[in-house]
Design a protein around this motif. Structure first.
Motif, PDB file in Angstrom:
ATOM      1  N   ALA A 112      21.032  -9.658  -5.282  1.00 30.12           N
ATOM      2  CA  ALA A 112      21.680  -8.109  -5.157  1.00 30.12           C
ATOM      3  C   ALA A 112      23.257  -8.524  -4.609  1.00 30.12           C
ATOM      4  CB  ALA A 112      20.833  -7.238  -4.509  1.00 30.12           C
ATOM      5  N   ALA A 113      23.639  -7.729  -4.787  1.00 27.73           N
ATOM      6  CA  ALA A 113      24.897  -7.663  -4.537  1.00 27.73           C
ATOM      7  C   ALA A 113      25.076  -7.046  -2.936  1.00 27.73           C
ATOM      8  CB  ALA A 113      26.239  -6.668  -5.211  1.00 27.73           C
ATOM      9  N   ALA A 114      25.577  -7.818  -1.882  1.00 29.78           N
ATOM     10  CA  ALA A 114      25.298  -7.579  -0.248  1.00 29.78           C
ATOM     11  C   ALA A 114      27.160  -7.694   0.184  1.00 29.78           C
ATOM     12  CB  ALA A 114      24.973  -8.376   0.485  1.00 29.78           C
ATOM     13  N   SER A 115      26.955  -6.335   0.516  1.00 31.59           N
ATOM     14  CA  SER A 115      28.598  -6.053   1.250  1.00 31.59           C
ATOM     15  C   SER A 115      28.196  -6.747   2.708  1.00 31.59           C
ATOM     16  CB  SER A 115      28.962  -4.485   2.239  1.00 31.59           C
ATOM     17  OG  SER A 115      27.713  -4.337   3.310  1.00 31.59           O
ATOM     18  N   GLN A 116      29.578  -6.880   2.986  1.00 31.25           N
ATOM     19  CA  GLN A 116      29.464  -8.027   4.848  1.00 31.25           C
ATOM     20  C   GLN A 116      28.640  -7.330   5.426  1.00 31.25           C
ATOM     21  OE1 GLN A 116      30.739 -11.334   4.663  1.00 31.25           O
ATOM     22  NE2 GLN A 116      31.015 -10.286   2.667  1.00 31.25           N
ATOM     23  N   GLU A 117      28.796  -5.925   5.623  1.00 32.33           N
ATOM     24  CA  GLU A 117      28.345  -5.335   7.014  1.00 32.33           C
ATOM     25  C   GLU A 117      27.094  -5.587   6.257  1.00 32.33           C
ATOM     26  OE1 GLU A 117      27.695  -3.520  10.132  1.00 32.33           O
ATOM     27  OE2 GLU A 117      30.027  -3.619   9.254  1.00 32.33           O
ATOM     28  N   GLU A 118      26.732  -5.175   5.536  1.00 31.38           N
ATOM     29  CA  GLU A 118      24.335  -6.253   4.978  1.00 31.38           C
ATOM     30  C   GLU A 118      24.201  -7.036   5.177  1.00 31.38           C
ATOM     31  OE1 GLU A 118      23.486  -2.610   1.516  1.00 31.38           O
ATOM     32  OE2 GLU A 118      24.710  -4.413   1.035  1.00 31.38           O
ATOM     33  N   ILE A 119      25.492  -7.911   5.105  1.00 36.17           N
ATOM     34  CA  ILE A 119      25.698  -9.496   5.433  1.00 36.17           C
ATOM     35  C   ILE A 119      25.387  -9.481   7.077  1.00 36.17           C
ATOM     36  CG2 ILE A 119      26.244 -11.619   5.475  1.00 36.17           C
ATOM     37  CD1 ILE A 119      27.541 -11.154   2.395  1.00 36.17           C
ATOM     38  N   TYR A 120      25.586  -9.096   7.737  1.00 37.12           N
ATOM     39  CA  TYR A 120      26.137  -8.972   9.257  1.00 37.12           C
ATOM     40  C   TYR A 120      24.418  -8.291   9.857  1.00 37.12           C
ATOM     41  CZ  TYR A 120      27.090  -7.722  13.936  1.00 37.12           C
ATOM     42  OH  TYR A 120      26.547  -7.224  15.121  1.00 37.12           O
ATOM     43  N   THR A 121      24.258  -7.373   9.584  1.00 31.66           N
ATOM     44  CA  THR A 121      23.592  -6.377   9.545  1.00 31.66           C
ATOM     45  C   THR A 121      22.071  -7.032   9.528  1.00 31.66           C
ATOM     46  OG1 THR A 121      23.747  -4.955   9.332  1.00 31.66           O
ATOM     47  CG2 THR A 121      21.998  -4.504   9.884  1.00 31.66           C
ATOM     48  N   HIS A 122      21.959  -8.385   9.087  1.00 28.25           N
ATOM     49  CA  HIS A 122      20.638  -9.340   7.547  1.00 28.25           C
ATOM     50  C   HIS A 122      20.670 -10.187   8.930  1.00 28.25           C
ATOM     51  CE1 HIS A 122      18.160 -12.130   5.498  1.00 28.25           C
ATOM     52  NE2 HIS A 122      18.753 -12.940   5.367  1.00 28.25           N
ATOM     53  N   TYR A 123      21.700 -10.283   9.505  1.00 22.00           N
ATOM     54  CA  TYR A 123      21.757 -11.945  10.354  1.00 22.00           C
ATOM     55  C   TYR A 123      21.536 -11.151  11.525  1.00 22.00           C
ATOM     56  CZ  TYR A 123      23.209 -15.239   6.430  1.00 22.00           C
ATOM     57  OH  TYR A 123      23.298 -16.861   5.173  1.00 22.00           O
TER      58      TYR A 123
END
Length: 302
Positions: A112-123
């Protein structure tokens, strides 16, 4: 959190398999010894070359426990614990911590496509859930999601996010990660090349090593890139790095990790095939591999 330096050539070790696709534990121990005896500076179970994308959670636990036991503290162990969901990534990371890994390598979420904010929150969420050093793993060709240098700069401010591996093949992105890492205010940030051809250039630019799939075929040659660099023998290090080009040219015949595992097998290592369906190479590819392996053997590469 145990302090650790991320440096040198880390082998994303193959997961040997029997003909029925079960894990060949005895050969996995042999592969650990082959890597360490040839000077590899770290071992990374179930990465891309270790087929982490197709192993079950229980199989990953088995592989990691065997590698930890066989390595016996001689080199650091990087565990690939990334998954599509944050929840599963945390579960895998806790498993790796309990099993004795030294570092977590966490691939970006995929499919699924992830925004940079979603990537940041994930990590950030994963980092808060475990007390272990974390390396970000960027390989957008496989995941469909790239970790932008600006996001790396934000993530670097989290104490236990201490590095990034870039497998994009874009050297400008590696340079962006190196610059992003300089903003870390609570420790050192390390940048590793995930593209074998770019290791020496990454070192020269301020990176600290590479996670090198070709180390499964040429562990001594790959380890020498870093060793020669540290000794100040830059031209020799460049020569060692460029020596793998003919082998990498064979990647056009199939999935790169299938090529790597097949080559390791052709050299006499009982690693088996990649798990289906990612296990086919055309006859022309096998012929090309055999020719290149013979030529490189005559040149003393191993």
């Amino acid at each position: 959190m145990k302090p650790i330096e991320l440096k040198g050539i880390i082998s994303p070790i193959l997961t040997p398999m029997h003909a029925d696709e079960s894990i060949n534990v005895e050969e996995l121990r042999n592969e650990v010894e082959r890597m360490i005896s040839n000077g590899i500076h770290g071992i990374f179970p179930f990465g891309t070359n270790g087929e982490g994308y197709i192993l079950s959670a229980e199989e990953k636990k088995t592989v990691l426990e065997v590698v930890v036991d066989q390595t016996a503290g001689r080199v650091p162990i990087y565990a690939g614990t990334g998954a599509i969901s944050t929840k599963e990534t945390i579960a895998q990371s806790k498993m790796a911590q309990e099993a004795g890994a030294d570092v977590l390598s966490i691939i970006a979420p995929s499919f699924a496509a992830a925004s940079q904010e979603e990537i940041y929150t994930h990590y950030k969420t994963v980092a808060e859930a475990v007390d272990m050093p974390i390396v970000l793993y960027n390989i957008p060709a496989r995941t469909g999601n790239a970790i932008a240098p600006a996001t790396v700069a934000r993530l670097a401010q989290i104490e236990n996010i201490i590095g990034a591996k870039d497998s994009s093949g874009n050297f400008s992105n590696i340079l962006g990660y190196i610059e992003a890492g300089k903003t870390k205010t609570n420790g050192t940030f390390y940048t590793l090349s995930g593209n074998d051809q770019l290791i020496i250039w990454t070192l020269l630019a301020g990176g600290t090593g590479g996670i090198a799939g070709c180390a499964n075929v040429y562990p001594q040659t790959m380890a020498s890139i870093y060793d020669l660099f540290v000794e100040g023998k830059i031209e020799e290090a460049k020569t060692a790095n460029s020596s793998i080009q003919s082998f990498r040219d064979c990647f056009k015949y199939g999935n790169p990790n299938t090529i790597v595992k097949t080559a390791a097998g052709l050299l006499g290592n009982n690693v088996g095939k990649c798990r289906a369906p990612f296990n086919q190479i055309p006859e022309a590819g096998i012929d090309a591999l055999q020719k290149v392996l013979a030529e490189n053997k005559a040149r003393g590469m191993r």
